[in-house]
Design a protein around this motif. Structure first.
Motif, PDB file in Angstrom:
ATOM      1  N   MET A   1       0.820  -1.204   0.000  1.00  0.00           N
ATOM      2  CA  MET A   1       0.000   0.000   0.000  1.00  0.00           C
ATOM      3  C   MET A   1       0.858   1.261   0.000  1.00  0.00           C
ATOM      4  O   MET A   1       1.947   1.291   0.594  1.00  0.00           O
ATOM      5  N   ASN A   2       0.335   2.280  -0.677  1.00  0.00           N
ATOM      6  CA  ASN A   2       1.036   3.565  -0.637  1.00  0.00           C
ATOM      7  C   ASN A   2       0.717   4.305   0.657  1.00  0.00           C
ATOM      8  O   ASN A   2      -0.064   3.826   1.489  1.00  0.00           O
ATOM      9  N   ARG A   3       1.311   5.489   0.830  1.00  0.00           N
ATOM     10  CA  ARG A   3       1.184   6.202   2.093  1.00  0.00           C
ATOM     11  C   ARG A   3      -0.275   6.535   2.425  1.00  0.00           C
ATOM     12  O   ARG A   3      -0.731   6.300   3.545  1.00  0.00           O
TER      13      ARG A   3
ATOM     14  N   ARG B   1      13.306   1.310   8.238  1.00  0.00           N
ATOM     15  CA  ARG B   1      13.932   2.303   7.366  1.00  0.00           C
ATOM     16  C   ARG B   1      15.186   1.717   6.722  1.00  0.00           C
ATOM     17  O   ARG B   1      16.006   1.060   7.383  1.00  0.00           O
ATOM     18  N   ILE B   2      15.345   1.954   5.428  1.00  0.00           N
ATOM     19  CA  ILE B   2      16.590   1.602   4.744  1.00  0.00           C
ATOM     20  C   ILE B   2      17.520   2.796   4.900  1.00  0.00           C
ATOM     21  O   ILE B   2      17.307   3.858   4.301  1.00  0.00           O
ATOM     22  N   ASP B   3      18.528   2.642   5.708  1.00  0.00           N
ATOM     23  CA  ASP B   3      19.414   3.761   6.029  1.00  0.00           C
ATOM     24  C   ASP B   3      20.266   4.144   4.815  1.00  0.00           C
ATOM     25  O   ASP B   3      20.795   3.282   4.127  1.00  0.00           O
ATOM     26  N   ARG B   4      20.311   5.465   4.568  1.00  0.00           N
ATOM     27  CA  ARG B   4      21.105   6.031   3.467  1.00  0.00           C
ATOM     28  C   ARG B   4      20.733   5.352   2.137  1.00  0.00           C
ATOM     29  O   ARG B   4      21.576   4.784   1.436  1.00  0.00           O
TER      30      ARG B   4
ATOM     31  N   LYS C   1       7.341   6.376   2.411  1.00  0.00           N
ATOM     32  CA  LYS C   1       8.159   7.181   1.499  1.00  0.00           C
ATOM     33  C   LYS C   1       9.263   6.296   0.964  1.00  0.00           C
ATOM     34  O   LYS C   1       9.267   5.099   1.231  1.00  0.00           O
ATOM     35  N   GLY C   2      10.206   6.861   0.228  1.00  0.00           N
ATOM     36  CA  GLY C   2      11.180   6.044  -0.472  1.00  0.00           C
ATOM     37  C   GLY C   2      11.879   5.018   0.387  1.00  0.00           C
ATOM     38  O   GLY C   2      12.007   3.856  -0.006  1.00  0.00           O
TER      39      GLY C   2
END
Length: 588
Positions: free
Chosen positions: A193-195, A221-224, A264-265
């Motif tokens: 799902m999107n935000r 979260r995928i850092d950097r 988000k990304g």
């Protein structure tokens, strides 16, 4: 007159005529033979003993008896002629007729038994044809076994072809609707799902009145991410994003009804309604993320934070707390998922034993049912939604506070049975239909299903006004169990429906043959529909597809009368939610 009665009358009449004709012919033939035998034997019949024969039989089969001659020595005079009644012949004819009658009766009984078998074998496929035609009339496109009888074979083949054709049409329409929904609500790269869609789901759960109002929210979260994209390349980074989404979805499936969204990304969120065992969730999530890092992206860090949510929280506050925890964990270098402590809410009880004692006592004291109306476009009451309340900590607590512990302690069946008993009593007193929901754990408990059947069978009038709402997840995760439950409950008169229909709507067309009465569309799709053309398109398609399956379609979580008006123009049949009150209703 029915075809079966006509067949019985025709076959029975034929058997009787055949038997009667055989009996008459046999008697006439025997009579002629006896008359022939009487002519040479009359001379010896004078001294024969007489036998008893019914008079009516003698009159019926009167024998043509010639005059006999008897020699009597009376001084050499001329012997007189004597006419004798043929008693021996009548007796023989009577005995033979009885024997023939018995054999004809036995033959007739055998013929009727064979006829019964033939008719009974014919009625089974006829009933199947009638049931299938009735199902198609109710828009349940069932497939029947093809009988061997040629005429019925062709009829059933035609009905099966019609059912398959309609199922294919509905399936195609549903596929198009699902493509539209995924296009509007899902991230194109990862498929989650999107935000906007995810936050809508979260907001709906926080405002719900059942067990989903509490649970766990995790942020990964995928850092950097930008540096990772430069270092690994575009394709490997996309593969990492997709695989992370798959791992989170698998984690959600383990906990029944988990939802995943890409905010988000670099941020992914995992929502686990009703799951409150933070330590177990943390361990399972940590193992999945570690495997992902070693297998696909060595050197990439995936900081994670988790928080328990409750009814009344806001999505903004929860995400802000998680974001702050991720920032602190990054500074402190803390490995593994971080659990954000809830300092604003005190737990009702300290440990498992205390919760068990409190829940057992609360269930024994009785369940309270709240009443929220479900109204159609004309303001007519369909039923009341009745979420359960338990008295815990000297106050009536909503399901969101105690249902996670009920599930954790395996007390779902006890609570759902108490809710059912209370609901039936409520119907008997108020004479108004109400709806209750059952948990997946209870439905999968064979003993609970037997108790539920017994309870509904003991209150047949109240059962006909009971609406039973089943989780959408059950229909998608345990289809055989769902079919079995519908077969058990449908004959008892209660109406069966699915609640919180939303992300799994793809599977609804698989349920067309179960006799469901209604669907309740999840609040995340309904809320704000007045200003969202995309949601309007989805809801219109869902209403059309539901109606094609002869289902009522009800919108949940309606907040304003304006939203209700829009829903009715889209084809939704009824609405419920905080903005729905009796006596305050939009014009039809």
């Amino acid at each position: 007159m029915s075809l079966i009665k006509q067949l019985w009358l025709a076959i029975g009449g034929l058997v009787l005529v055949t038997l009667a004709g055989s009996l008459v012919i046999s008697v006439i033939t025997l009579r002629a033979a006896l008359e022939q035998d009487l002519r040479p034997s009359n001379a010896d019949a004078a001294g024969a003993p007489q036998e008893t024969v019914p008079g009516w039989f003698v009159d019926l089969v009167r024998l043509e008896n010639p005059t006999g001659r008897a020699e009597i020595a009376l001084d050499g005079s001329t012997p007189p002629q004597v006419r004798l009644e043929p008693h021996l012949a009548y007796h023989a004819l009577w005995q033979t007729t009885l024997a023939i009658g018995v054999w004809c009766l036995l033959a007739g009984m055998l013929g009727l038994i064979v006829t019964w078998r033939i008719v009974h074998g014919l009625r089974r496929p006829l009933r199947a044809v009638v049931e299938q035609a009735r199902d198609i009339g109710h828009r349940r496109f069932t497939i029947s076994r093809t009988p061997r009888l040629r005429e019925l074979h062709e009829v059933v083949q035609a009905l099966n072809q019609l059912s398959r054709g309609m199922s294919d049409i509905l399936g195609e329409e549903h596929r198009k609707l699902d493509m539209l929904r995924r296009h509007l609500q899902h991230d194109r790269l990862t498929g989650v799902m999107n935000r906007e869609a995810f936050l809508g789901q979260l907001r709906g759960l926080l405002e719900s009145r059942d067990f989903r109002a509490s649970g766990t929210l995790a942020l990964v979260r995928i850092d950097r991410l930008a540096e990772t994209n430069e270092r690994l390349g575009h394709a490997p980074t996309d593969a990492l994003l997709k695989q992370l989404a798959r791992e989170l979805e698998q984690c959600g499936k383990v906990h029944d009804g988990g939802l995943v969204g890409r905010l988000k990304g670099c941020d992914f969120a995992l929502l686990l309604p009703g799951a409150t065992d933070m330590d177990a969730i943390r361990q399972a999530l940590s193992q999945r993320l570690e495997r992902l890092q070693h297998r696909i992206a060595p050197g990439v860090t995936l900081p994670t934070a988790m928080i328990a949510y409750h009814q009344g929280d806001t999505p903004g506050d929860l995400l802000a707390s998680l974001d702050g925890a991720l920032a602190s964990a990054a500074q402190d270098g803390e490995p593994g998922p971080v659990i954000v402590e809830d300092t604003h809410r005190e737990p009702l009880f300290a440990d498992h034993a205390s919760w068990r004692r409190a829940l057992e006592q609360a269930i024994a004291e009785g369940v309270y049912l709240a009443h929220y109306p479900v109204l159609d476009a004309h303001g007519k009451l369909l039923h009341f939604e009745c979420p359960a309340r338990l008295r815990l900590g000297n106050a009536w607590q909503p399901a969101g506070r105690f249902m996670p512990w009920v599930s954790r302690l395996g007390m779902d069946a006890a609570l759902d049975l108490a809710v059912t008993v209370t609901a039936l009593k409520d119907i008997d007193q108020r004479r108004q239909p109400i709806a209750i929901n059952l948990s997946i754990a209870s439905i999968q408990d064979a003993r609970f299903v037997l108790e539920l059947r017994r309870c509904l069978a003991a209150h047949p009038e109240a059962a006909r006004q009971l609406w039973v709402e089943l989780p959408e997840a059950l229909a998608t995760q345990d289809m055989p169990g769902f079919h079995s439950l519908c077969r058990e409950l449908r004959p008892l008169g209660c109406r069966l429906g699915l609640e919180h229909v939303g992300t799994r709507f793809t599977h609804i067309t698989d349920l067309h043959d179960l006799g469901l009465a209604y669907l309740k569309i999840d609040a995340s799709l309904v809320r704000g529909v007045e200003t969202s053309p995309e949601r309007q398109a989805i809801l219109r398609g869902m209403a059309t597809l539901g109606h094609s399956l002869d289902l009522l379609v009800i919108g949940e979580g309606v907040e304003t009368l304006e939203d209700a008006r829009v829903l009715f123009t889209l084809g939704i049949d009824a609405a419920t939610g905080p903005g729905i009150r009796r006596g305050d209703w939009p014009d039809a």
